[in-house]
Design a protein around this motif. Structure first.
Motif, PDB file in Angstrom:
ATOM      1  N   VAL A 198      -8.462  -0.196   2.876  1.00  0.00           N
ATOM      2  CA  VAL A 198      -8.136   1.214   3.136  1.00  0.00           C
ATOM      3  C   VAL A 198      -9.408   2.062   3.190  1.00  0.00           C
ATOM      4  O   VAL A 198      -9.600   2.863   4.115  1.00  0.00           O
ATOM      5  CB  VAL A 198      -7.155   1.745   2.057  1.00  0.00           C
ATOM      6  CG1 VAL A 198      -6.968   3.251   2.185  1.00  0.00           C
ATOM      7  CG2 VAL A 198      -5.810   1.020   2.164  1.00  0.00           C
ATOM      8  N   TYR A 199     -10.315   1.883   2.235  1.00  0.00           N
ATOM      9  CA  TYR A 199     -11.525   2.704   2.193  1.00  0.00           C
ATOM     10  C   TYR A 199     -12.445   2.383   3.375  1.00  0.00           C
ATOM     11  O   TYR A 199     -13.009   3.286   4.002  1.00  0.00           O
ATOM     12  CB  TYR A 199     -12.272   2.502   0.865  1.00  0.00           C
ATOM     13  CG  TYR A 199     -11.700   3.326  -0.284  1.00  0.00           C
ATOM     14  CD1 TYR A 199     -10.323   3.408  -0.496  1.00  0.00           C
ATOM     15  CD2 TYR A 199     -12.520   4.024  -1.151  1.00  0.00           C
ATOM     16  CE1 TYR A 199      -9.791   4.158  -1.538  1.00  0.00           C
ATOM     17  CE2 TYR A 199     -12.000   4.787  -2.202  1.00  0.00           C
ATOM     18  CZ  TYR A 199     -10.635   4.847  -2.389  1.00  0.00           C
ATOM     19  OH  TYR A 199     -10.116   5.595  -3.423  1.00  0.00           O
ATOM     20  N   HIS A 200     -12.600   1.097   3.675  1.00  0.00           N
ATOM     21  CA  HIS A 200     -13.513   0.736   4.768  1.00  0.00           C
ATOM     22  C   HIS A 200     -12.931   1.084   6.126  1.00  0.00           C
ATOM     23  O   HIS A 200     -13.679   1.484   7.034  1.00  0.00           O
ATOM     24  CB  HIS A 200     -13.900  -0.748   4.664  1.00  0.00           C
ATOM     25  CG  HIS A 200     -15.016  -0.974   3.695  1.00  0.00           C
ATOM     26  ND1 HIS A 200     -16.349  -0.832   4.043  1.00  0.00           N
ATOM     27  CD2 HIS A 200     -15.008  -1.274   2.381  1.00  0.00           C
ATOM     28  CE1 HIS A 200     -17.107  -1.055   2.988  1.00  0.00           C
ATOM     29  NE2 HIS A 200     -16.309  -1.332   1.959  1.00  0.00           N
ATOM     30  N   TRP A 215       0.847  -1.190   0.000  1.00  0.00           N
ATOM     31  CA  TRP A 215       0.000   0.000   0.000  1.00  0.00           C
ATOM     32  C   TRP A 215       0.881   1.237   0.000  1.00  0.00           C
ATOM     33  O   TRP A 215       1.866   1.295   0.766  1.00  0.00           O
ATOM     34  CB  TRP A 215      -0.908  -0.018   1.226  1.00  0.00           C
ATOM     35  CG  TRP A 215      -1.745   1.212   1.405  1.00  0.00           C
ATOM     36  CD1 TRP A 215      -2.545   1.819   0.483  1.00  0.00           C
ATOM     37  CD2 TRP A 215      -1.869   1.975   2.603  1.00  0.00           C
ATOM     38  NE1 TRP A 215      -3.169   2.910   1.036  1.00  0.00           N
ATOM     39  CE2 TRP A 215      -2.768   3.025   2.336  1.00  0.00           C
ATOM     40  CE3 TRP A 215      -1.321   1.866   3.892  1.00  0.00           C
ATOM     41  CZ2 TRP A 215      -3.118   3.964   3.306  1.00  0.00           C
ATOM     42  CZ3 TRP A 215      -1.675   2.797   4.853  1.00  0.00           C
ATOM     43  CH2 TRP A 215      -2.570   3.833   4.555  1.00  0.00           C
ATOM     44  N   PHE A 235     -19.979  -2.797  -2.832  1.00  0.00           N
ATOM     45  CA  PHE A 235     -18.695  -2.485  -2.192  1.00  0.00           C
ATOM     46  C   PHE A 235     -18.889  -1.609  -0.961  1.00  0.00           C
ATOM     47  O   PHE A 235     -18.242  -1.806   0.073  1.00  0.00           O
ATOM     48  CB  PHE A 235     -17.773  -1.771  -3.194  1.00  0.00           C
ATOM     49  CG  PHE A 235     -16.575  -1.161  -2.547  1.00  0.00           C
ATOM     50  CD1 PHE A 235     -15.633  -1.956  -1.900  1.00  0.00           C
ATOM     51  CD2 PHE A 235     -16.379   0.217  -2.556  1.00  0.00           C
ATOM     52  CE1 PHE A 235     -14.514  -1.393  -1.277  1.00  0.00           C
ATOM     53  CE2 PHE A 235     -15.271   0.775  -1.944  1.00  0.00           C
ATOM     54  CZ  PHE A 235     -14.340  -0.017  -1.297  1.00  0.00           C
ATOM     55  N   THR A 271      -6.564  -4.676  -0.881  1.00  0.00           N
ATOM     56  CA  THR A 271      -5.915  -3.568  -0.173  1.00  0.00           C
ATOM     57  C   THR A 271      -6.772  -2.305  -0.239  1.00  0.00           C
ATOM     58  O   THR A 271      -6.967  -1.608   0.764  1.00  0.00           O
ATOM     59  CB  THR A 271      -4.511  -3.332  -0.779  1.00  0.00           C
ATOM     60  OG1 THR A 271      -3.750  -4.526  -0.598  1.00  0.00           O
ATOM     61  CG2 THR A 271      -3.802  -2.170  -0.112  1.00  0.00           C
ATOM     62  N   THR A 272      -7.294  -2.008  -1.423  1.00  0.00           N
ATOM     63  CA  THR A 272      -8.127  -0.812  -1.583  1.00  0.00           C
ATOM     64  C   THR A 272      -9.382  -0.897  -0.718  1.00  0.00           C
ATOM     65  O   THR A 272      -9.778   0.077  -0.076  1.00  0.00           O
ATOM     66  CB  THR A 272      -8.516  -0.639  -3.070  1.00  0.00           C
ATOM     67  OG1 THR A 272      -7.312  -0.586  -3.845  1.00  0.00           O
ATOM     68  CG2 THR A 272      -9.307   0.629  -3.293  1.00  0.00           C
ATOM     69  N   SER A 273      -9.992  -2.080  -0.690  1.00  0.00           N
ATOM     70  CA  SER A 273     -11.193  -2.245   0.136  1.00  0.00           C
ATOM     71  C   SER A 273     -10.873  -2.020   1.603  1.00  0.00           C
ATOM     72  O   SER A 273     -11.614  -1.341   2.323  1.00  0.00           O
ATOM     73  CB  SER A 273     -11.768  -3.653  -0.042  1.00  0.00           C
ATOM     74  OG  SER A 273     -12.218  -3.799  -1.356  1.00  0.00           O
ATOM     75  N   VAL A 326      -7.179   9.032   2.278  1.00  0.00           N
ATOM     76  CA  VAL A 326      -8.521   9.134   1.683  1.00  0.00           C
ATOM     77  C   VAL A 326      -9.240  10.339   2.293  1.00  0.00           C
ATOM     78  O   VAL A 326      -9.234  10.519   3.516  1.00  0.00           O
ATOM     79  CB  VAL A 326      -9.358   7.859   1.942  1.00  0.00           C
ATOM     80  CG1 VAL A 326     -10.745   7.981   1.310  1.00  0.00           C
ATOM     81  CG2 VAL A 326      -8.640   6.623   1.404  1.00  0.00           C
ATOM     82  N   ASN A 380      -1.739   1.572  -4.569  1.00  0.00           N
ATOM     83  CA  ASN A 380      -0.873   0.494  -4.082  1.00  0.00           C
ATOM     84  C   ASN A 380      -0.110  -0.085  -5.262  1.00  0.00           C
ATOM     85  O   ASN A 380      -0.421   0.198  -6.420  1.00  0.00           O
ATOM     86  CB  ASN A 380      -1.675  -0.563  -3.303  1.00  0.00           C
ATOM     87  CG  ASN A 380      -2.748  -1.202  -4.138  1.00  0.00           C
ATOM     88  OD1 ASN A 380      -2.473  -1.997  -5.033  1.00  0.00           O
ATOM     89  ND2 ASN A 380      -4.019  -0.850  -3.876  1.00  0.00           N
ATOM     90  N   THR A 431      -0.649   4.957  -0.517  1.00  0.00           N
ATOM     91  CA  THR A 431      -1.551   5.809   0.273  1.00  0.00           C
ATOM     92  C   THR A 431      -2.904   5.848  -0.429  1.00  0.00           C
ATOM     93  O   THR A 431      -2.967   5.725  -1.662  1.00  0.00           O
ATOM     94  CB  THR A 431      -0.992   7.241   0.448  1.00  0.00           C
ATOM     95  OG1 THR A 431      -1.842   7.969   1.357  1.00  0.00           O
ATOM     96  CG2 THR A 431      -0.947   8.003  -0.865  1.00  0.00           C
ATOM     97  N   GLY A 432      -3.967   6.018   0.327  1.00  0.00           N
ATOM     98  CA  GLY A 432      -5.300   6.087  -0.259  1.00  0.00           C
ATOM     99  C   GLY A 432      -5.580   4.890  -1.143  1.00  0.00           C
ATOM    100  O   GLY A 432      -5.288   3.746  -0.768  1.00  0.00           O
ATOM    101  N   GLY A 433      -6.072   5.133  -2.349  1.00  0.00           N
ATOM    102  CA  GLY A 433      -6.373   4.051  -3.283  1.00  0.00           C
ATOM    103  C   GLY A 433      -5.165   3.549  -4.055  1.00  0.00           C
ATOM    104  O   GLY A 433      -5.298   2.688  -4.928  1.00  0.00           O
ATOM    105  N   ASN A 491      -5.641   7.986   6.155  1.00  0.00           N
ATOM    106  CA  ASN A 491      -5.137   6.892   5.317  1.00  0.00           C
ATOM    107  C   ASN A 491      -5.022   7.313   3.843  1.00  0.00           C
ATOM    108  O   ASN A 491      -5.129   6.483   2.943  1.00  0.00           O
ATOM    109  CB  ASN A 491      -6.061   5.658   5.413  1.00  0.00           C
ATOM    110  CG  ASN A 491      -6.213   5.139   6.841  1.00  0.00           C
ATOM    111  OD1 ASN A 491      -5.253   5.169   7.615  1.00  0.00           O
ATOM    112  ND2 ASN A 491      -7.400   4.682   7.181  1.00  0.00           N
ATOM    113  N   LEU A 531      -4.447   3.137   9.444  1.00  0.00           N
ATOM    114  CA  LEU A 531      -3.533   2.113   8.926  1.00  0.00           C
ATOM    115  C   LEU A 531      -2.149   2.736   8.816  1.00  0.00           C
ATOM    116  O   LEU A 531      -2.018   3.891   8.379  1.00  0.00           O
ATOM    117  CB  LEU A 531      -3.985   1.648   7.538  1.00  0.00           C
ATOM    118  CG  LEU A 531      -5.347   0.967   7.475  1.00  0.00           C
ATOM    119  CD1 LEU A 531      -5.817   0.862   6.023  1.00  0.00           C
ATOM    120  CD2 LEU A 531      -5.297  -0.422   8.106  1.00  0.00           C
ATOM    121  N   LEU A 552     -12.242   8.758  -5.614  1.00  0.00           N
ATOM    122  CA  LEU A 552     -11.436   9.333  -4.523  1.00  0.00           C
ATOM    123  C   LEU A 552      -9.955   8.998  -4.597  1.00  0.00           C
ATOM    124  O   LEU A 552      -9.236   9.121  -3.594  1.00  0.00           O
ATOM    125  CB  LEU A 552     -11.983   8.926  -3.146  1.00  0.00           C
ATOM    126  CG  LEU A 552     -13.494   9.007  -2.946  1.00  0.00           C
ATOM    127  CD1 LEU A 552     -13.846   8.689  -1.504  1.00  0.00           C
ATOM    128  CD2 LEU A 552     -14.038  10.358  -3.346  1.00  0.00           C
TER     129      LEU A 552
END
Lengths: 185, 185
Positions: free
Chosen positions: B104-106, A42, A130, B100-102, B13, A48, A44-46, B11, B114, A79
């Protein structure tokens, strides 16, 4: 994109080596086992990043000199900062690549020439799944549509049959068991 | 990898935008529909190339200024020239990126920090399936193992729950209908 067999190569695939691979696996099925791998970190954010370098297959370990590096991100509408295709787009890439590779290898094994192969893919995602907003909406794609435009001596029926040997098509169309282990550090 | 909430960002976001997105979709579920796309062109042998540029979502078309370009190839052990990860490795990348994206967002939506997220993935493929040598061997992965190493205030149980919101996990674990249309040119 060769239209003729030159030096034992058809469709860019070495026919002798392909025949040899099939024979070796038939004689010793344990050599058919492959383990493919990816590492992801990862940022940062979305955003990776995956690195892909080693794999096991045909009874031995393989280590590429340089790793392939693949960035994943979400577009601003989701985002992110668009540093790479998002995970859902990467699924479509894997499927497109897998279907095409299967077609090329299986056509070659049957002596069928390909001149060009192009595909467009679209997948339908409802982000209510999601986001956890509805239990009635699945999280993944509801459907993926693939359109191929192919120049070849083979018939559409033959081509369709060969495309369906794709392992990635199996992975997407049918369940693959995924085990997830989390280590807190 | 922020450990604190700075200017409404956790994180990496934007929390306000994430909350806004959830609210907008709750109020108007039609805006939850996304169509993701990829185009692919065969080059030669195991080498093909995807371009990823446009998508539809939140009620509008999006066109990136530049397309993402992804090469796929097989390693020499599978008769390719290693111009890119192969389709099975690309599946692992999509899954790693999606999980990983899931997470981070959740985590962000729940105010969980994180610090680092790393994962390693391995998938088991028996090429007897792809080669059509056995009907008893599936063509796709028999299993995928994912190992996460995560630094976070959240518990392993919480993290595991959030990772499982992943749409790509759903796509791999459960069947996705794929329609294939072939146009002979």
């Amino acid at each position: 994109m060769s239209q003729a067999t030159i030096n034992g190569v058809m469709n860019g695939v070495n026919i002798d080596r392909l025949g040899g691979m099939i024979q070796i696996v038939q004689q010793n099925p344990t050599l058919a086992t492959f383990h493919f791998r990816a590492k992801n970190k990862w940022i940062t954010g979305g955003h990776n990043r995956s690195t892909i370098q080693s794999f096991y297959g045909a009874g031995q370990e393989f280590m590429r000199k340089n790793a392939f590096v693949l960035d994943s991100d979400e577009p601003p509408a989701l985002l992110g900062t668009d540093q790479g295709p998002n995970p859902y787009e990467s699924v479509l890439h894997a499927l497109a690549a897998g279907l095409t590779t299967s077609l090329v290898y299986h056509a070659t094994a049957r002596g069928l020439h390909l001149e060009s192969v192009e595909s467009t893919l679209e997948g339908d995602l409802d982000v209510q799944g999601f986001l956890g907003l509805s239990d009635k909406v699945r999280r993944g794609y509801k459907e993926i549509r693939v359109h191929f435009a192919i120049k070849s001596d083979a018939s559409a029926e033959q081509l369709d049959k060969l495309i369906r040997f794709s392992p990635v098509l199996d992975m997407v169309s049918n369940p693959v068991p995924v085990s997830i282990h989390i280590e807190k550090q």
